[in-house]
Design a protein around this motif. Structure first.
Motif, PDB file in Angstrom:
ATOM      1  N   ALA A 258     -50.868 -33.060 -47.477  1.00  0.00           N
ATOM      2  CA  ALA A 258     -51.349 -34.441 -47.433  1.00  0.00           C
ATOM      3  C   ALA A 258     -51.877 -34.860 -48.803  1.00  0.00           C
ATOM      4  CB  ALA A 258     -52.464 -34.574 -46.394  1.00  0.00           C
ATOM      5  N   LEU A 259     -51.848 -36.151 -49.060  1.00  0.00           N
ATOM      6  CA  LEU A 259     -52.417 -36.663 -50.304  1.00  0.00           C
ATOM      7  C   LEU A 259     -53.924 -36.839 -50.144  1.00  0.00           C
ATOM      8  CD1 LEU A 259     -49.804 -39.411 -51.276  1.00  0.00           C
ATOM      9  CD2 LEU A 259     -50.184 -37.219 -52.432  1.00  0.00           C
ATOM     10  N   PRO A 260     -54.718 -36.392 -51.111  1.00  0.00           N
ATOM     11  CA  PRO A 260     -56.159 -36.591 -51.021  1.00  0.00           C
ATOM     12  C   PRO A 260     -56.550 -38.033 -51.328  1.00  0.00           C
ATOM     13  CG  PRO A 260     -55.604 -35.483 -53.083  1.00  0.00           C
ATOM     14  CD  PRO A 260     -54.323 -35.617 -52.301  1.00  0.00           C
ATOM     15  N   VAL A 261     -57.514 -38.545 -50.572  1.00  0.00           N
ATOM     16  CA  VAL A 261     -58.105 -39.861 -50.826  1.00  0.00           C
ATOM     17  C   VAL A 261     -59.601 -39.637 -50.962  1.00  0.00           C
ATOM     18  CG1 VAL A 261     -58.426 -42.219 -50.000  1.00  0.00           C
ATOM     19  CG2 VAL A 261     -56.315 -40.981 -49.427  1.00  0.00           C
ATOM     20  N   TRP A 262     -60.087 -39.691 -52.192  1.00  0.00           N
ATOM     21  CA  TRP A 262     -61.489 -39.372 -52.463  1.00  0.00           C
ATOM     22  C   TRP A 262     -62.340 -40.632 -52.373  1.00  0.00           C
ATOM     23  CZ3 TRP A 262     -63.830 -38.680 -57.949  1.00  0.00           C
ATOM     24  CH2 TRP A 262     -65.180 -38.308 -57.847  1.00  0.00           C
ATOM     25  N   VAL A 263     -63.312 -40.600 -51.468  1.00  0.00           N
ATOM     26  CA  VAL A 263     -64.296 -41.681 -51.368  1.00  0.00           C
ATOM     27  C   VAL A 263     -65.532 -41.244 -52.155  1.00  0.00           C
ATOM     28  CG1 VAL A 263     -65.653 -43.134 -49.822  1.00  0.00           C
ATOM     29  CG2 VAL A 263     -63.441 -42.228 -49.059  1.00  0.00           C
ATOM     30  N   PHE A 264     -65.819 -41.936 -53.244  1.00  0.00           N
ATOM     31  CA  PHE A 264     -66.969 -41.549 -54.067  1.00  0.00           C
ATOM     32  C   PHE A 264     -68.109 -42.560 -53.909  1.00  0.00           C
ATOM     33  CE2 PHE A 264     -64.080 -43.855 -56.995  1.00  0.00           C
ATOM     34  CZ  PHE A 264     -64.912 -44.910 -57.374  1.00  0.00           C
ATOM     35  N   ASN A 265     -69.283 -42.134 -54.286  1.00  0.00           N
ATOM     36  CA  ASN A 265     -70.457 -42.991 -54.166  1.00  0.00           C
ATOM     37  C   ASN A 265     -70.463 -44.033 -55.279  1.00  0.00           C
ATOM     38  OD1 ASN A 265     -73.393 -43.844 -54.556  1.00  0.00           O
ATOM     39  ND2 ASN A 265     -73.537 -42.635 -52.684  1.00  0.00           N
ATOM     40  N   GLY A 266     -70.554 -45.290 -54.885  1.00  0.00           N
ATOM     41  CA  GLY A 266     -70.539 -46.384 -55.846  1.00  0.00           C
ATOM     42  C   GLY A 266     -71.919 -46.847 -56.274  1.00  0.00           C
ATOM     43  N   GLY A 267     -72.919 -45.987 -56.025  1.00  0.00           N
ATOM     44  CA  GLY A 267     -74.289 -46.361 -56.366  1.00  0.00           C
ATOM     45  C   GLY A 267     -75.040 -46.947 -55.176  1.00  0.00           C
ATOM     46  N   PHE A 268     -74.642 -46.528 -53.965  1.00  0.00           N
ATOM     47  CA  PHE A 268     -75.238 -47.111 -52.756  1.00  0.00           C
ATOM     48  C   PHE A 268     -75.578 -46.031 -51.734  1.00  0.00           C
ATOM     49  CE2 PHE A 268     -72.151 -50.081 -54.522  1.00  0.00           C
ATOM     50  CZ  PHE A 268     -72.916 -51.224 -54.693  1.00  0.00           C
ATOM     51  N   SER A 269     -76.675 -46.253 -51.040  1.00  0.00           N
ATOM     52  CA  SER A 269     -76.971 -45.510 -49.818  1.00  0.00           C
ATOM     53  C   SER A 269     -77.254 -46.544 -48.745  1.00  0.00           C
ATOM     54  CB  SER A 269     -78.185 -44.595 -50.021  1.00  0.00           C
ATOM     55  OG  SER A 269     -79.387 -45.356 -50.012  1.00  0.00           O
ATOM     56  N   HIS A 270     -77.690 -46.086 -47.597  1.00  0.00           N
ATOM     57  CA  HIS A 270     -78.014 -47.037 -46.533  1.00  0.00           C
ATOM     58  C   HIS A 270     -79.276 -47.838 -46.848  1.00  0.00           C
ATOM     59  CE1 HIS A 270     -75.585 -44.644 -43.284  1.00  0.00           C
ATOM     60  NE2 HIS A 270     -74.828 -45.185 -44.218  1.00  0.00           N
ATOM     61  N   ASN A 271     -80.134 -47.286 -47.713  1.00  0.00           N
ATOM     62  CA  ASN A 271     -81.432 -47.922 -47.933  1.00  0.00           C
ATOM     63  C   ASN A 271     -81.743 -48.276 -49.380  1.00  0.00           C
ATOM     64  OD1 ASN A 271     -82.806 -47.884 -45.193  1.00  0.00           O
ATOM     65  ND2 ASN A 271     -82.204 -45.736 -45.363  1.00  0.00           N
ATOM     66  N   ASP A 272     -80.983 -47.785 -50.324  1.00  0.00           N
ATOM     67  CA  ASP A 272     -81.229 -48.168 -51.712  1.00  0.00           C
ATOM     68  C   ASP A 272     -79.905 -48.270 -52.445  1.00  0.00           C
ATOM     69  OD1 ASP A 272     -80.785 -45.436 -51.655  1.00  0.00           O
ATOM     70  OD2 ASP A 272     -82.340 -44.916 -53.088  1.00  0.00           O
ATOM     71  N   GLN A 273     -79.931 -48.918 -53.607  1.00  0.00           N
ATOM     72  CA  GLN A 273     -78.714 -49.086 -54.386  1.00  0.00           C
ATOM     73  C   GLN A 273     -79.045 -49.196 -55.863  1.00  0.00           C
ATOM     74  OE1 GLN A 273     -76.873 -53.179 -53.970  1.00  0.00           O
ATOM     75  NE2 GLN A 273     -78.264 -53.266 -52.220  1.00  0.00           N
ATOM     76  N   VAL A 274     -78.036 -48.896 -56.674  1.00  0.00           N
ATOM     77  CA  VAL A 274     -78.196 -48.914 -58.127  1.00  0.00           C
ATOM     78  C   VAL A 274     -77.754 -50.278 -58.651  1.00  0.00           C
ATOM     79  CG1 VAL A 274     -77.394 -47.881 -60.283  1.00  0.00           C
ATOM     80  CG2 VAL A 274     -77.826 -46.429 -58.279  1.00  0.00           C
ATOM     81  N   GLU A 275     -78.565 -50.851 -59.519  1.00  0.00           N
ATOM     82  CA  GLU A 275     -78.193 -52.112 -60.152  1.00  0.00           C
ATOM     83  C   GLU A 275     -76.970 -51.895 -61.050  1.00  0.00           C
ATOM     84  OE1 GLU A 275     -79.547 -55.068 -59.678  1.00  0.00           O
ATOM     85  OE2 GLU A 275     -81.128 -54.357 -58.317  1.00  0.00           O
ATOM     86  N   THR A 276     -76.159 -52.919 -61.174  1.00  0.00           N
ATOM     87  CA  THR A 276     -74.924 -52.796 -61.956  1.00  0.00           C
ATOM     88  C   THR A 276     -75.204 -52.366 -63.387  1.00  0.00           C
ATOM     89  OG1 THR A 276     -73.818 -54.440 -60.578  1.00  0.00           O
ATOM     90  CG2 THR A 276     -72.886 -54.037 -62.753  1.00  0.00           C
ATOM     91  N   ILE A 277     -76.287 -52.832 -63.943  1.00  0.00           N
ATOM     92  CA  ILE A 277     -76.604 -52.473 -65.332  1.00  0.00           C
ATOM     93  C   ILE A 277     -76.890 -50.979 -65.461  1.00  0.00           C
ATOM     94  CG2 ILE A 277     -79.108 -52.878 -65.189  1.00  0.00           C
ATOM     95  CD1 ILE A 277     -78.904 -54.151 -67.974  1.00  0.00           C
TER      96      ILE A 277
END
Length: 717
Positions: A346-365
């Motif tokens: 099968a081909l791998p499809v990697w889901v990576f963290n984009g700077g988000f959790s359920h309760n906090d997130q990283v600002e784009t900067i």
């Protein structure tokens, strides 16, 4: 129609019945007027019970026209149907990953001490043994070790019990130990004195003794951390076993990174054989991993970070899976997911963290470090063996790059305020470094154009059976331009599903038929969740249910098995005329790789409570003298819509295959109520020669095949 039970209540209108115990809904037909009705006629309370009023039609008919011309068909993407693995329900830890020891590094809960050593337990009592944890391990990324102060001795007034004192680990609700199999036990030990240890696999209460070994070492041999490896061959079978380390000698002993693995994992790569085989049997064309909410975590502190999951297993710190509330040692890490995909073809499809959790997130900067980590992850998978991260992969035994073509920026994060800003940072950086990489957006593009570039968009469908059935039509009117759809998570949930019901599987089958017919805009689809340990149900239903020794597929697993040949096949043009709105059909042309023969597969879901007389007409052949024979029918149904499989009845709801006695260009078949049926029709080329009838088993692309003389009357075997 035979009523399911005496609890059906007849009304004055003879076409109405009440099903008191049912919670599902679906389209129906008026029996008297033969007119379609969109959904449930009425919901009412009968005798204090909630019920549905159903219109019953006993004599439904349908006509399906199939154009078998390959030229008139359309190629189905090679990637259409795959699987989605998330570390949920102990799918990996205590499941597909064959590690038998739970919390092997005594690190559960993190690096702080005292640490959570659960489920490790003591053999003995406080007068003979004291357990504690400290930060004395030799591994920099997981410094916690277990200290065992043995207060008794092998002689004198404070003699240890005859069987010794020590520690044991029951694994994940019991270790499956099987007679004749060999298990590799690895642990690290340190002591200021000599050691005399007994290593054993036993039953859940310490008996019977299934395998054992004695380990003796001088003080100089174990004055610093020392790796011990032992092979234990089981002389008995016990599905609720434990691993124990005991001694009768006074002293202080430290332990760390205790592992036990069967030697017979799939291809030696650490995957539990029977689970891997069940996954392989549905022929997934892609593997989406590792989540799901597991990617994000409740908080970013506990998100899946790929760099913490590669390298030697002893050095991986593990992390608390706070999305699903259990510890994982991350033995099943980024490398192992890539290996799993490769082993499954099968081909791998990697889901990576984009700077988000359920309760906090990283600002784009502030997201560039996350972007850098993602680029490093792609290099780990695809980079040359002499590149920075490619060399780490090579050192783990895989110098050749993995075939990573798809990545997804986060999971269900589209609604979060920083998603588009963060997404664009990832998108631009990845496309600059890897222009061919296919990037999946979390934002749904089925109802309108996306406001950012993407190759695919992600869609998750968790709903009732009636809604899932109706969604077979969802992509009919979707724009054929722009990003393609990736339905990465679909599942019937709630009362309709139970722990995996026939009803749920039928609705999902209809949905997949809709995706198959719209595979010009839908290029990937996978069910969720994939696996569940029966002792740890966080989400239900699931595809495969297991415990330490047993497993079975839910009806949804068997439903997916009827789509194994769809990916890469040819979608044939079909026209359906039916008095029922509860019938969904599709047809494909596929080649059986085992015998190189070509088949037309016609699939049909009857989501109604009446038989359907289906007339199938197959035409449009490249030559007019093609016949159909040696064909089979496979039916998924059961006696009750809410029937489920179990360890006791693992195939109560599973496909049943039988030959078709009257296969041909024109054939009449009966679709059972509440059923999913697949007809496989073998393509043959026929002609006349000297008064004899010849059969050519034909490849339509070459028009070549084997001539076989036959009698005029042809019947299926």
């Amino acid at each position: 129609m035979k009523l399911a039970s005496e609890s059906w209540l007849a009304r004055q209108d003879k076409n109405l019945f009440v099903l008191p115990y049912s919670s599902f809904s679906f389209p129906l037909l008026n029996a008297r007027e033969q007119r379609p009705i969109s959904y449930i006629v009425q919901r009412l309370n009968a005798g204090g019970e909630n019920g549905f009023a159903l219109e019953v039609d006993k004599n439904q008919t349908a006509q399906l026209f199939v154009n078998a011309s390959e030229a008139a068909g359309r190629p189905i993407p090679e990637t259409l149907f795959g699987i989605f693995f998330e570390e949920i329900n102990h799918a990996g830890a205590g499941g597909l990953w064959a590690e038998l020891v739970s919390n092997r590094g005594f690190e559960a809960g993190g690096q702080s001490t005292p640490s959570n050593i659960d489920p490790w337990s003591i053999i003995g009592n406080e007068s003979s043994l004291i357990l504690s944890t400290d930060r004395s391990s030799c591994f920099e990324r997981n410094t916690v070790a277990l200290r065992m102060d043995v207060l008794c001795d092998n002689q004198g007034t404070k003699a240890c019990p005859a069987r010794g004192v020590g520690i044991y680990n029951p694994g994940f609700w019991g270790m499956n130990i099987e007679k004749g199999k060999t298990y590799k036990v690895v642990f690290y030990v340190r002591s200021s004195t000599s050691i005399d240890l007994s290593l054993a696999l036993t039953g859940s209460n310490g008996m019977p003794l299934l395998a054992s070994a004695n380990i003796r070492a001088s003080a100089s041999d174990v004055s610093s951390w020392t790796k011990m490896e032992v092979l234990l061959e089981a002389r008995g079978t016990n599905h609720k076993s434990r691993l124990q380390l005991t001694t009768t000698q006074k002293g202080v002993i430290w332990f760390d990174q205790v592992s036990a693995m069967p030697l017979d994992t799939n291809m030696g790569h650490g995957f539990r054989n029977n689970l891997f085989q069940m996954l392989g049997e549905i022929k997934p064309r892609f593997l989406r991993f590792p989540g799901g909410s597991f990617v994000e975590g409740e908080w970013l502190t506990n998100a899946f970070r790929w760099k913490e999951t590669v390298g030697p297993w002893e050095e991986r710190p593990g992390h608390f899976n706070d999305a699903w509330k259990y510890w994982t040692d991350d033995g099943l890490g980024y490398f192992e997911f890539l290996q799993l995909a490769e082993d499954l073809g099968a081909l791998p499809v990697w889901v990576f963290n984009g700077g988000f959790s359920h309760n906090d997130q990283v600002e784009t900067i502030s997201v560039p470090p996350f972007v850098k980590e993602t680029l490093d992850g792609i290099e780990f998978a695809r980079g040359d063996p002499d590149s920075t991260w490619g060399s780490v992969r090579a050192a783990m035994g895989h110098p050749e790059p993995f075939d990573l073509r798809y990545v997804a920026v986060g999971n269900q994060d589209c609604w979060k305020k920083n998603y588009r800003g963060n997404y664009l940072k990832f998108h631009d950086a990845i496309k600059h470094a890897y222009p061919d990489m296919q990037i999946v957006s979390n934002c749904d593009g089925s109802s309108g154009q996306l406001d950012h570039p993407a190759d695919l968009y992600d869609l998750h469908v968790y709903t009732s059976a009636s809604n899932m059935f109706s969604m077979a039509q969802k992509f009919n009117q979707v724009s054929r331009n722009g990003p393609k759809a990736f339905v990465s998570e679909y599942c019937v949930t709630g009362k309709d599903a139970g722990k995996g019901s026939l009803l749920a599987a039928l609705a999902e089958a209809a949905f997949l038929l809709g995706l198959e017919k719209n595979s010009d805009v839908v290029v990937m689809a996978s069910y969720a969740p994939l696996l569940v340990n029966a002792n740890a149900r966080s989400f239900t239903p699931d595809t495969i249910v297991f415990n330490s020794s047993q497993l079975y597929g839910t009806p949804s697993y068997w439903m997916q098995s009827l789509f194994t040949e769809s990916s890469g096949a040819t979608l044939l043009d079909t026209t359906l005329k039916s008095t029922s709105t509860l019938l969904v059909t599709s047809a494909i042309l596929w080649k059986d790789s085992t015998n190189e023969k070509n088949y037309i597969r016609i699939k049909a879901v009857n989501f109604g409570n009446s038989l359907i007389n289906l007339n199938i007409s197959v035409g449009g052949f490249d030559t007019k003298s093609i016949q159909l024979s040696s064909s089979s029918k496979t039916v998924l149904t059961s006696g009750n819509l809410m029937d489920e499989n179990s360890f006791e009845q693992p195939k109560k709801v599973s496909p049943k295959q039988s030959p078709i006695k009257s296969a041909g260009k024109d054939m009449q078949v009966i679709l059972s109520p509440y059923s999913f049926t697949s007809f496989d029709l073998l393509e043959e080329y026929t002609c006349s020669q000297d008064g004899e009838r010849l059969i050519h088993l034909q490849d339509p692309s070459t028009k070549k095949g084997l001539k076989v003389k036959m009698n005029d009357n042809i019947s299926d075997s």
